[in-house]
Design a protein around this motif. Sequence first.
Motif, PDB file in Angstrom:
ATOM      1  N   SER A  42       6.174  -5.906  -6.910  1.00 22.79           N
ATOM      2  CA  SER A  42       4.822  -6.124  -7.408  1.00 22.79           C
ATOM      3  C   SER A  42       3.975  -4.846  -7.273  1.00 22.79           C
ATOM      4  O   SER A  42       3.182  -4.502  -8.164  1.00 22.79           O
ATOM      5  CB  SER A  42       4.227  -7.291  -6.628  1.00 22.79           C
ATOM      6  OG  SER A  42       2.862  -7.323  -6.694  1.00 22.79           O
ATOM      7  N   ALA A  43       4.184  -4.107  -6.189  1.00 18.76           N
ATOM      8  CA  ALA A  43       3.432  -2.854  -5.981  1.00 18.76           C
ATOM      9  C   ALA A  43       3.869  -1.793  -6.994  1.00 18.76           C
ATOM     10  O   ALA A  43       3.031  -1.046  -7.524  1.00 18.76           O
ATOM     11  CB  ALA A  43       3.651  -2.352  -4.550  1.00 18.76           C
ATOM     12  N   GLY A  54      -0.579  -7.200  -2.287  1.00 19.40           N
ATOM     13  CA  GLY A  54      -0.026  -7.718  -1.028  1.00 19.40           C
ATOM     14  C   GLY A  54      -0.297  -9.190  -0.800  1.00 19.40           C
ATOM     15  O   GLY A  54      -0.967  -9.852  -1.586  1.00 19.40           O
ATOM     16  N   ARG A  55       0.260  -9.715   0.302  1.00 12.36           N
ATOM     17  CA  ARG A  55       0.137 -11.148   0.613  1.00 12.36           C
ATOM     18  C   ARG A  55      -1.309 -11.624   0.656  1.00 12.36           C
ATOM     19  O   ARG A  55      -1.633 -12.688   0.160  1.00 12.36           O
ATOM     20  CB  ARG A  55       0.779 -11.456   1.970  1.00 12.36           C
ATOM     21  CG  ARG A  55       2.251 -11.757   1.899  1.00 12.36           C
ATOM     22  CD  ARG A  55       2.733 -12.430   3.172  1.00 12.36           C
ATOM     23  NE  ARG A  55       4.185 -12.625   3.090  1.00 12.36           N
ATOM     24  CZ  ARG A  55       4.898 -13.383   3.906  1.00 12.36           C
ATOM     25  NH1 ARG A  55       4.321 -14.040   4.893  1.00 12.36           N
ATOM     26  NH2 ARG A  55       6.202 -13.513   3.772  1.00 12.36           N
ATOM     27  N   HIS A  60      10.924  -7.578  -0.740  1.00 14.56           N
ATOM     28  CA  HIS A  60      11.336  -7.033  -2.047  1.00 14.56           C
ATOM     29  C   HIS A  60      10.357  -7.435  -3.149  1.00 14.56           C
ATOM     30  O   HIS A  60      10.134  -6.680  -4.100  1.00 14.56           O
ATOM     31  CB  HIS A  60      12.772  -7.471  -2.384  1.00 14.56           C
ATOM     32  CG  HIS A  60      12.943  -8.942  -2.612  1.00 14.56           C
ATOM     33  ND1 HIS A  60      13.135  -9.473  -3.851  1.00 14.56           N
ATOM     34  CD2 HIS A  60      12.920  -9.994  -1.770  1.00 14.56           C
ATOM     35  CE1 HIS A  60      13.257 -10.792  -3.757  1.00 14.56           C
ATOM     36  NE2 HIS A  60      13.132 -11.129  -2.502  1.00 14.56           N
ATOM     37  N   GLN A  61       9.734  -8.601  -2.997  1.00 14.44           N
ATOM     38  CA  GLN A  61       8.747  -9.025  -3.998  1.00 14.44           C
ATOM     39  C   GLN A  61       7.455  -8.209  -3.871  1.00 14.44           C
ATOM     40  O   GLN A  61       6.845  -7.846  -4.874  1.00 14.44           O
ATOM     41  CB  GLN A  61       8.433 -10.517  -3.820  1.00 14.44           C
ATOM     42  CG  GLN A  61       9.635 -11.401  -4.127  1.00 14.44           C
ATOM     43  CD  GLN A  61       9.438 -12.831  -3.662  1.00 14.44           C
ATOM     44  OE1 GLN A  61       8.853 -13.080  -2.599  1.00 14.44           O
ATOM     45  NE2 GLN A  61       9.931 -13.778  -4.437  1.00 14.44           N
ATOM     46  N   GLY A  91       0.816  -1.218   0.000  1.00 17.38           N
ATOM     47  CA  GLY A  91       0.000   0.000   0.000  1.00 17.38           C
ATOM     48  C   GLY A  91       0.846   1.263   0.000  1.00 17.38           C
ATOM     49  O   GLY A  91       0.584   2.211  -0.753  1.00 17.38           O
ATOM     50  N   ALA A  92       1.873   1.291   0.827  1.00 13.18           N
ATOM     51  CA  ALA A  92       2.684   2.508   0.959  1.00 13.18           C
ATOM     52  C   ALA A  92       3.467   2.803  -0.325  1.00 13.18           C
ATOM     53  O   ALA A  92       3.604   3.965  -0.729  1.00 13.18           O
ATOM     54  CB  ALA A  92       3.642   2.368   2.145  1.00 13.18           C
ATOM     55  N   VAL A  93       3.965   1.753  -0.972  1.00 17.77           N
ATOM     56  CA  VAL A  93       4.720   1.953  -2.222  1.00 17.77           C
ATOM     57  C   VAL A  93       3.791   2.515  -3.306  1.00 17.77           C
ATOM     58  O   VAL A  93       4.146   3.444  -4.037  1.00 17.77           O
ATOM     59  CB  VAL A  93       5.371   0.623  -2.674  1.00 17.77           C
ATOM     60  CG1 VAL A  93       5.879   0.706  -4.101  1.00 17.77           C
ATOM     61  CG2 VAL A  93       6.497   0.249  -1.721  1.00 17.77           C
TER      62      VAL A  93
END
Length: 349
Positions: free
Chosen positions: A327-328, A311-312, A322-323, A16-18
């Motif tokens: 992905s974000a 996210g997960r 890092h993934q 979310g933050a990225v």
Amino acid sequence: MSQSSKTLIVGCGFSGAVIARTLAEHGRVVHIIDQRNHIGGNAHDFVNEHGIRVHQYGPHLFHTSNDKVVQWLSAFTDWLPYQHRVKALLSDGRYVTLPVNKETAEIVGCDRIIDVFFRPYTRKMWGVELEQLDPAILQRVPVRDDLNEFYFPNDTFQAMPKDGYTAMFQRMLDHPNIQLQLNKAFDKAVEGQYSHVFNSMPIDQYFDYCLGELPYRSVKFHHHTLPMPSILPAATVNFTHDQPYTRVTEWKKLPGHGEHPSHTTLTFEEPCDYKDNHMERYYPVKDLQGINLQRYQQYRDMVPAHMTFIGRCGLYAYLDMHQAISSALAAADNHLKGFAKAMPFGCCN
Ligand code: UDP
């Protein structure tokens, strides 16, 4: 869909933050909410009364070979170089290197590796026998025939954020286009007020479990401070025993995590089903038959155009930090490209 140009982001962890920061830097107005009372998702850390930095949800060791991710994050933090080492505690009290290397194999015996290091740990961690688990999960900790002592031997970048994860998230979210609201759960009723929603909530929960539940493992974290300067031979010790704990981390062994002369803080991890831990979902369960993944895909097919799951819990994937970041970044980029296409005269900022 609403005419608002505001974007809603549900969840203030890495994903979310990225996305929030990326969209904000492209002129989008972002509202990011989290039902918890803190930022950083499961990477959240804090400094305790002894000046020791503790990761509230277990050890987060940053490691990657993805230069783009390192470059992106480095705008929000300096780094302290750190290569993670893990020891396993044997039943006779000896400590040996993990992942199993040549030395560990010689001490324990090649034919005992699975039964000593993987079988009890996996039973505790996943609640199933290791034969029932997707082998990709065990391959995260490959047995090696060298004398390497590091947990992530292949990653080109390994470091800890200098002032901790929470400070790094604070800087990421510090942008005039980002509005942050904590203690705020997602409510479907507000969806229409936004042009797009990036959603890191569990996808099955969003759809009211209409196709059934997606299982998760959770972990109970037990934080203890002892009146001694140091206790473990490495930052993390994995247990080979049948007791409920899988591992323990001594925070002072990580760089920038405190230097108290007489006290040390440890965090023990006790895995469980997520329903036995206030519905805290940490690890999606990858079954051998792929039933959970199939159910996830069915939920994915139902996702409306104005929403992207991240996210997960949104992707139902066992993502490392890092993934999740990579992905974000891709999700934000795709969204911005789509948005740019929709702008008159192909203009974009
Ligand atoms: N694992 C194990 N013994 C260990 C460490 C790991 O059996 O001492 C298995 C276990 O199934 C675990 C998986 O390998 O869930 C991945 O371990 P990793 O350390 O990557 O887990 P994470 O840090 O993501 O919880």
